[in-house]
Motif scaffolding. Structure first.
Motif, PDB file in Angstrom:
ATOM      1  N   VAL A  38       0.869  -1.179   0.000  1.00  0.00           N
ATOM      2  CA  VAL A  38       0.000   0.000   0.000  1.00  0.00           C
ATOM      3  C   VAL A  38       0.901   1.223   0.000  1.00  0.00           C
ATOM      4  N   LEU A  39       0.706   2.121  -0.953  1.00  0.00           N
ATOM      5  CA  LEU A  39       1.518   3.333  -1.036  1.00  0.00           C
ATOM      6  C   LEU A  39       0.855   4.446  -0.250  1.00  0.00           C
ATOM      7  N   CYS A  40       1.618   5.081   0.648  1.00  0.00           N
ATOM      8  CA  CYS A  40       1.119   6.166   1.483  1.00  0.00           C
ATOM      9  C   CYS A  40       1.668   7.493   0.948  1.00  0.00           C
ATOM     10  N   HIS A  41       0.807   8.507   0.945  1.00  0.00           N
ATOM     11  CA  HIS A  41       1.159   9.753   0.253  1.00  0.00           C
ATOM     12  C   HIS A  41       0.522  10.941   0.959  1.00  0.00           C
ATOM     13  N   ASP A  42       1.259  12.037   1.032  1.00  0.00           N
ATOM     14  CA  ASP A  42       0.734  13.304   1.549  1.00  0.00           C
ATOM     15  C   ASP A  42       0.749  14.312   0.410  1.00  0.00           C
ATOM     16  N   PRO A  43      -0.406  14.643  -0.157  1.00  0.00           N
ATOM     17  CA  PRO A  43      -0.441  15.533  -1.326  1.00  0.00           C
ATOM     18  C   PRO A  43      -0.037  16.965  -1.023  1.00  0.00           C
ATOM     19  N   SER A  44       0.057  17.343   0.256  1.00  0.00           N
ATOM     20  CA  SER A  44       0.470  18.708   0.593  1.00  0.00           C
ATOM     21  C   SER A  44       1.975  18.884   0.498  1.00  0.00           C
ATOM     22  N   ARG A  45       2.712  17.793   0.371  1.00  0.00           N
ATOM     23  CA  ARG A  45       4.179  17.869   0.298  1.00  0.00           C
ATOM     24  C   ARG A  45       4.628  18.104  -1.148  1.00  0.00           C
ATOM     25  N   GLU A  46       5.416  19.125  -1.341  1.00  0.00           N
ATOM     26  CA  GLU A  46       6.024  19.358  -2.648  1.00  0.00           C
ATOM     27  C   GLU A  46       7.441  18.791  -2.685  1.00  0.00           C
ATOM     28  N   PHE A  47       8.135  18.912  -1.545  1.00  0.00           N
ATOM     29  CA  PHE A  47       9.503  18.420  -1.443  1.00  0.00           C
ATOM     30  C   PHE A  47       9.598  17.449  -0.269  1.00  0.00           C
TER      31      PHE A  47
END
Length: 362
Positions: A267-276
């Motif tokens: 399962v891939l976890c992701h925070d869309p608010s992160r640019e870097f």
């Protein structure tokens, strides 16, 4: 064997015959946030509050602290009068250090009889003021981030049972929360599943695990194999991921865990608010990879040890988004990947478990 082994001035996580480090904390807890600047570095305290709220009595914050865990603010004296058993450092800082500014607060807590619990790389016994205070009151100093001794090297041997590993596009993007939510959903359905902790917060929540970021690199995959041993064919180990393969600072632990886990599902976890990537944003040097690129990267390495590995979902932190915007984002990610995209806190993990048990996946 006792759950906390005594040394001269400090307790560390002990090891069972199966090699897993175990720890027993004295509840209720006072969560110490100190002067932590953001929620990303407060994940230990926030994780305990999320998953063990009934054991958290209050929080202690220094002036300038940018995090509020939603608990009652308490001084050390107030916590002691309320019967608090432990002060838990709720911060996970780069390098795992304890700033000088915290030492006085921790020593005060130890003098008041509260056990001091740390998930940092440094040892509480390295701070004479804290040691002296604990010795005077009889309080325990508990270092959770202590790997078992005599870890094996990885063998790559295929083990029985099934394994799901959470991976990330960055550090601190919800790998632990996602694994716990999946385990919770699977157990609610009567499925045989265990959460396997690989970091200090997960070990505090589960009571056992291996702090993988403290393991010597040659033994990382072996530690991951030890963490998820042979099991019944229908048993799932839900393994907490660490770091990110694309992170220049922490990719080593991610790869060792990926190879040693031999996951059947990811399962891939992701925070869309992160640019870097976390820790590089000031330099704007390392952008977070697109979700599709991260999936391809993980599969490349995971297929080395399990050619049948598959992604079963995306876990997305949408806490900063209003509901209409987050629904648009999740729908777009589902179109890009063909996977269910959920926020495990706001949506639960039911849709990912549906895919896991049905056998459908990307």
């Amino acid at each position: 064997m006792s759950l906390a082994s005594r040394t001269e001035d400090t307790h560390t996580a002990s090891s069972h015959a199966d090699g897993l480090a175990t720890v027993q904390l004295r509840a209720p807890y006072l969560i110490y946030f100190g002067n932590v600047p953001d929620t990303g570095h407060a994940k230990t305290g926030l994780g305990l509050i999320q998953w063990r709220r009934e054991q958290c009595a209050g929080q202690l914050r220094s002036p300038g602290c940018k995090v509020d865990g939603g608990l009652t603010d308490m001084s050390v004296a107030e916590a002691a009068r309320a019967g608090v058993g432990s002060i838990v450092i709720g911060v996970a800082s780069e390098g795992g250090s304890i700033p000088d500014a915290w030492v006085g607060d921790l020593a005060e807590a130890a003098r008041a009889g509260l056990d001091v619990v740390s998930g940092m790389h440094v040892r509480l016994s390295d701070f004479p003021e804290i040691v002296a205070a604990a010795r005077a009151s009889g309080a325990r100093l508990i270092d959770v981030r202590t790997p078992p001794r005599h870890l094996p090297i990885g063998t790559g041997r295929k083990r029985t049972g099934k394994r799901l590993l959470t991976v990330g596009t960055d550090c601190a993007v919800g790998k632990k929360y996602t694994a716990l939510a999946i385990e919770q959903e699977m157990r609610a359905r009567g499925l045989d599943a265990d959460f396997r902790a690989t970091g200090q917060t997960g070990i505090m929540i589960a009571g056992q695990g291996i702090p993988l970021d403290c393991v010597v690199s040659d033994f990382l995959s072996g530690a991951a194999e030890l963490l998820s041993p042979d099991a019944a064919d229908d048993h799932w180990d839900i393994i907490e991921g660490q770091g990110a393969l694309s992170h220049p600072s922490f990719a080593g632990v991610s790869l060792g865990l990926l190879h040693g886990s031999q996951p059947d599902a990811l399962v891939l976890c992701h925070d869309p608010s992160r640019e870097f990537l976390l820790g590089t944003s000031a330099r704007r040097e390392y952008p977070v990879l697109p979700v599709t690129e991260s999936i391809a990267q993980c599969l490349t390495f995971a297929r080395r040890v399990n050619p049948q590995v598959r992604f079963v979902g995306l876990s997305v932190n949408t806490s900063m988004l209003p509901d209409p915007d987050r629904r648009v984002l999740l729908a777009d990610l589902e179109r890009q990947t063909g996977l269910p995209a959920i926020d495990p806190i706001r949506d639960g993990a039911a849709r990912i478990v549906d895919v896991l048990v049905s056998g459908d996946a990307a």
